[in-house]
Design a protein around this motif. Structure first.
Motif, PDB file in Angstrom:
ATOM      1  N   LEU A  60     -37.152  36.006  35.624  1.00  0.00           N
ATOM      2  CA  LEU A  60     -37.488  36.305  36.615  1.00  0.00           C
ATOM      3  C   LEU A  60     -36.996  35.236  37.498  1.00  0.00           C
TER       4      LEU A  60
ATOM      5  N   GLN B  71     -40.218  35.042  42.204  1.00  0.00           N
ATOM      6  CA  GLN B  71     -40.923  36.067  41.470  1.00  0.00           C
ATOM      7  C   GLN B  71     -41.979  35.557  40.495  1.00  0.00           C
ATOM      8  N   ARG B  72     -41.485  34.484  39.803  1.00  0.00           N
ATOM      9  CA  ARG B  72     -42.329  33.700  38.940  1.00  0.00           C
ATOM     10  C   ARG B  72     -43.798  32.939  39.896  1.00  0.00           C
TER      11      ARG B  72
ATOM     12  N   LEU C  15     -42.818  45.303  33.808  1.00  0.00           N
ATOM     13  CA  LEU C  15     -42.297  44.160  33.297  1.00  0.00           C
ATOM     14  C   LEU C  15     -41.657  44.169  32.114  1.00  0.00           C
TER      15      LEU C  15
ATOM     16  N   ASN D 200     -38.340  45.821  31.832  1.00  0.00           N
ATOM     17  CA  ASN D 200     -37.316  45.538  32.765  1.00  0.00           C
ATOM     18  C   ASN D 200     -37.265  45.909  34.001  1.00  0.00           C
TER      19      ASN D 200
ATOM     20  N   LEU E  90     -38.088  46.075  37.628  1.00  0.00           N
ATOM     21  CA  LEU E  90     -39.101  45.246  38.553  1.00  0.00           C
ATOM     22  C   LEU E  90     -39.309  46.166  39.928  1.00  0.00           C
TER      23      LEU E  90
ATOM     24  N   PHE F 168     -42.070  38.207  46.054  1.00  0.00           N
ATOM     25  CA  PHE F 168     -41.646  39.054  44.743  1.00  0.00           C
ATOM     26  C   PHE F 168     -40.262  39.765  45.193  1.00  0.00           C
TER      27      PHE F 168
END
Length: 218
Positions: free
Chosen positions: A147, A151-152, A181, A184, A186, A216
């Motif tokens: 990410l 986002q993290r 997630l 994959n 998002l 995000f």
């Protein structure tokens, strides 16, 4: 039964993390999490330099940058705060361990003399608390390393604020985020983060979820 003279089993601890928050979350992401927790330095010095007990039943005595002693063990508290506060302060903080809601109120009064200066609070958060929660976020959220930093940061903020449990109705969105997630995908994540706000009675937490969703998406 425990053999006479033997020591009780050690409580497992996360090792002191070598994770560097700015490398993983970016400066903007780190600053956002600190802002969610304590606002500005001026606000911290006026309202948070001494212990608080947030107004939710799940919250305990909280020191520094959102460090809730109601959700840690005594060995974890010592590992996280030894060297940042004095022995008398640490003893008072120990009395708050594991206590939440109204049960924490008397312990909070007894620890009211403990004051964590802003520079100490930030240093402890950056060196102990935040690296630990980045590592826990990496374990919780699939494909965390792939990410973006923002986002993290959004997902680390959620884990730090809400914990890593995926049990119960109030964790519906967190389980859904884990699932999407893992695939994959998002796209649904910001909507799911915003949806979490339905579980919060405090306006500040509802706003936090919407800010995390926007991070995000950024």
């Amino acid at each position: 039964p425990q053999a006479s003279g033997s020591k009780p089993a050690a409580i497992p601890l996360d090792p002191v993390s070598k994770t560097k928050p700015h490398e993983v979350l970016g400066r903007e992401g780190v600053d956002a999490i600190i802002g969610f927790e304590i606002g500005t330095e001026g606000y911290y010095n006026r309202n948070l330099i001494s212990v608080i007990r947030p107004k939710t039943d799940a919250s305990g005595c909280t020191f520094g940058v959102g460090y809730d002693v109601g959700h840690v063990t005594e060995p974890e508290l010592i590992r996280d705060w030894a060297g940042y506060v004095g022995a008398e302060d640490l003893e008072a903080m120990k009395k708050c361990v594991g206590l939440k809601g109204a049960m924490a109120d008397e312990a909070r009064r007894q620890a009211s003399f403990v004051k964590i200066p802003y520079p100490v609070a930030i240093r402890q958060f950056m060196e102990r608390t935040l690296p630990k929660w980045i590592d826990r976020s990496r374990a919780l959220w699939p494909n965390f390393n792939s990410l973006t930093q923002k986002q993290r940061a959004a997902l680390t903020s959620i884990a730090f604020n809400r914990g890593t449990s995926l049990e119960g109705r109030r964790r519906d969105e967190m389980r859904a985020i884990v699932a999407t997630l893992a695939n994959n995908n998002l796209t649904p994540v910001p909507r799911l983060i915003r949806s979490m706000s339905r579980w919060h009675t405090l306006e500040g937490l509802r706003k936090r979820r919407h800010h995390e969703a926007a991070m995000f998406e950024a």
